[in-house]
Design a protein around this motif. Structure first.
Motif, mmCIF file in Angstrom:
data_model
loop_
_atom_site.group_PDB
_atom_site.id
_atom_site.type_symbol
_atom_site.label_atom_id
_atom_site.label_comp_id
_atom_site.label_asym_id
_atom_site.label_seq_id
_atom_site.Cartn_x
_atom_site.Cartn_y
_atom_site.Cartn_z
ATOM 1 N N SER A 89 -2.135 -31.801 38.621
ATOM 2 C CA SER A 89 -3.253 -30.923 37.931
ATOM 3 C C SER A 89 -2.736 -30.514 36.615
ATOM 4 N N ILE A 90 -1.534 -30.991 36.169
ATOM 5 C CA ILE A 90 -1.007 -30.424 34.794
ATOM 6 C C ILE A 90 -1.863 -31.199 33.670
ATOM 7 N N SER A 91 -2.089 -30.735 32.663
ATOM 8 C CA SER A 91 -2.944 -31.446 31.482
ATOM 9 C C SER A 91 -2.309 -32.307 31.118
ATOM 10 N N TYR A 92 -2.604 -33.773 30.953
ATOM 11 C CA TYR A 92 -2.105 -35.001 30.306
ATOM 12 C C TYR A 92 -0.812 -35.159 30.648
ATOM 13 N N ARG A 93 -0.360 -34.812 31.937
ATOM 14 C CA ARG A 93 1.029 -34.921 32.382
ATOM 15 C C ARG A 93 1.267 -36.452 32.836
ATOM 16 N N TYR A 94 0.264 -37.296 33.372
ATOM 17 C CA TYR A 94 0.446 -38.449 34.119
ATOM 18 C C TYR A 94 -0.459 -39.512 33.552
ATOM 19 N N HIS A 95 -0.991 -39.095 32.512
ATOM 20 C CA HIS A 95 -2.034 -40.342 32.099
ATOM 21 C C HIS A 95 -2.526 -40.250 30.445
ATOM 22 N N ASN A 175 -4.385 -42.146 43.516
ATOM 23 C CA ASN A 175 -4.623 -41.503 42.442
ATOM 24 C C ASN A 175 -5.761 -42.014 41.677
ATOM 25 N N TYR A 176 -6.418 -41.015 41.040
ATOM 26 C CA TYR A 176 -7.873 -41.466 40.503
ATOM 27 C C TYR A 176 -8.016 -40.802 38.890
ATOM 28 N N GLY A 177 -8.725 -41.539 38.320
ATOM 29 C CA GLY A 177 -9.150 -40.873 36.943
ATOM 30 C C GLY A 177 -10.649 -40.979 36.570
ATOM 31 N N PRO A 178 -11.248 -40.300 35.847
ATOM 32 C CA PRO A 178 -10.956 -38.769 36.098
ATOM 33 C C PRO A 178 -10.747 -38.130 37.205
ATOM 34 N N SER A 179 -10.237 -37.117 37.511
ATOM 35 C CA SER A 179 -10.102 -36.386 38.716
ATOM 36 C C SER A 179 -11.402 -35.558 39.040
ATOM 37 N N LEU A 180 -11.699 -34.979 40.093
ATOM 38 C CA LEU A 180 -12.504 -34.176 40.359
ATOM 39 C C LEU A 180 -12.084 -32.719 40.139
ATOM 40 N N VAL A 181 -13.249 -31.974 39.753
ATOM 41 C CA VAL A 181 -12.973 -30.552 39.098
ATOM 42 C C VAL A 181 -12.851 -29.638 40.295
ATOM 43 N N ILE A 182 -11.834 -28.797 40.317
ATOM 44 C CA ILE A 182 -11.592 -28.024 41.377
ATOM 45 C C ILE A 182 -11.548 -26.467 40.880
ATOM 46 N N LEU A 183 -12.291 -25.757 41.860
ATOM 47 C CA LEU A 183 -12.287 -24.438 41.619
ATOM 48 C C LEU A 183 -11.799 -23.612 42.711
ATOM 49 N N GLY A 184 -10.639 -23.115 42.887
ATOM 50 C CA GLY A 184 -10.042 -22.619 43.933
ATOM 51 C C GLY A 184 -9.726 -23.821 45.008
ATOM 52 N N ASN A 185 -10.188 -23.622 46.241
ATOM 53 C CA ASN A 185 -9.943 -24.962 46.993
ATOM 54 C C ASN A 185 -10.942 -25.944 47.196
ATOM 55 N N PHE A 186 -12.127 -25.906 46.433
ATOM 56 C CA PHE A 186 -13.191 -26.567 46.604
ATOM 57 C C PHE A 186 -13.586 -27.026 45.089
ATOM 58 N N PRO A 187 -14.269 -28.332 44.961
ATOM 59 C CA PRO A 187 -15.016 -28.773 43.868
ATOM 60 C C PRO A 187 -16.213 -27.582 43.322
ATOM 61 N N ASN A 188 -16.078 -27.470 42.013
ATOM 62 C CA ASN A 188 -17.006 -26.279 41.573
ATOM 63 C C ASN A 188 -18.447 -26.723 41.201
ATOM 64 N N LYS A 189 -18.521 -28.134 41.591
ATOM 65 C CA LYS A 189 -19.764 -28.889 41.579
ATOM 66 C C LYS A 189 -19.772 -29.947 42.424
ATOM 67 N N PRO A 190 -21.252 -30.315 42.760
ATOM 68 C CA PRO A 190 -21.355 -31.596 43.650
ATOM 69 C C PRO A 190 -20.651 -32.664 43.105
ATOM 70 N N SER A 228 6.361 -36.870 32.077
ATOM 71 C CA SER A 228 6.978 -36.323 33.415
ATOM 72 C C SER A 228 6.230 -35.034 33.774
ATOM 73 N N CYS A 229 6.941 -34.819 34.949
ATOM 74 C CA CYS A 229 6.358 -33.262 35.581
ATOM 75 C C CYS A 229 7.754 -32.666 35.577
ATOM 76 N N ASN A 230 7.779 -31.167 36.066
ATOM 77 C CA ASN A 230 8.968 -30.482 36.192
ATOM 78 C C ASN A 230 9.668 -30.977 37.161
ATOM 79 N N PRO A 231 11.098 -30.793 37.221
ATOM 80 C CA PRO A 231 12.058 -31.568 38.092
ATOM 81 C C PRO A 231 11.798 -31.325 39.487
ATOM 82 N N LEU A 232 10.828 -30.537 39.838
ATOM 83 C CA LEU A 232 10.546 -30.285 41.536
ATOM 84 C C LEU A 232 9.496 -31.420 41.778
ATOM 85 N N CYS A 233 9.063 -31.945 40.775
ATOM 86 C CA CYS A 233 7.680 -32.963 41.221
ATOM 87 C C CYS A 233 8.221 -34.216 40.932
#
Length: 242
Positions: A89-95, A175-190, A228-233
């Motif tokens: 979920s980090i902006s432009y971190r993986y693609h 993994n998928y692109g583009p990702s679904l849009v999440i608000l909280g724990n659920f998508p914020n649109k259908p 890259s992501c942070n070392p924990l990822c």
């Protein structure tokens, strides 16, 4: 035959059976058959959504598989953690093209694994999803990602993780692109627009298997860099195949 000889034969047979089971091959992310199975499984499930989708993208075998997404999936699967990669979920971190990347994960026995088996399991979470209220009675995030209408690129990988199960346990990650849009724990649109299949396809798209097929899914993006992501990822994931 004596009891001792019978036991010896049974013991030898047991070893042979174990050896034959343990020789099950784990498909590579370079395996064309594996790639095709992953893409086909997603198309099959996406075409079966209910209510029907008016704008669901078709994943093309020749161009919807994404090597970068597959490498990210393989690197995460190799960590043998039955948990989602929060760094996606980090902006432009993986693609270089997609701001955010979606992810699904499956854990089970290698003997029962196939890309279709796992994707169907994700899709079956539809019974817990309420389209009208955009809510889940139980976990349904795998389902909403599989049927996210705008996702047209996918990359998957499977890895053996013996410490997570009794015998030949595998982790399968997509993994998928583009990702679904999440608000909280659920998508914020259908995840898609309901309606008769295909009327909301773009002008240049054709309707195939109730899905919108674009001539070729190869959008232009920024030049790939060391991502890259942070070392924990995960470090780094697109330029190195773990």
């Amino acid at each position: 035959m004596s009891i001792r000889k019978k036991l010896s034969c049974l013991w030898t047979l047991g070893l042979c059976l174990v050896a034959s089971k343990s020789s099950t091959k784990v498909p590579s992310i370079e395996d064309r058959s594996f790639k095709d199975q992953c893409v086909k499984a997603h198309n099959e499930m996406r075409s079966k959504v209910w209510p029907p989708a008016a704008d669901m993208k078709y994943m093309i075998l020749s161009s919807s598989w994404d090597d970068g997404l597959a490498k990210v999936a393989k690197a995460w699967a190799n960590k043998c953690r039955f948990e989602h990669n929060s760094c996606l979920s980090i902006s432009y971190r993986y693609h270089p093209t997609f701001q955010f990347v979606g992810g699904n994960i499956w854990l089970g026995g290698l003997s029962i694994f196939s890309p279709k088996f796992a994707v169907v399991a994700w899709f079956n979470e539809t019974e817990f999803y309420d389209y009208n209220t955009l809510s889940c009675s139980k976990a349904c995030g795998h389902y909403t990602q599989v049927v996210w209408a705008n996702s047209y690129k996918v990359g998957c990988a499977v890895t053996m993780c013996p410490k997570l199960g009794e015998f030949e346990t595998a982790i399968f990650v997509c993994n998928y692109g583009p990702s679904l849009v999440i608000l909280g724990n659920f998508p914020n649109k259908p995840p898609y627009t309901k309606g008769v299949a295909c009327p909301l396809c773009a002008e240049e798209e054709t309707c195939k298997e109730n899905l919108c097929q674009y001539p070729d899914w190869n959008p232009q993006g920024k030049a790939p860099q060391q991502i890259s992501c942070n070392p924990l990822c995960l470090v780094p994931v697109l330029l190195r195949l773990f």
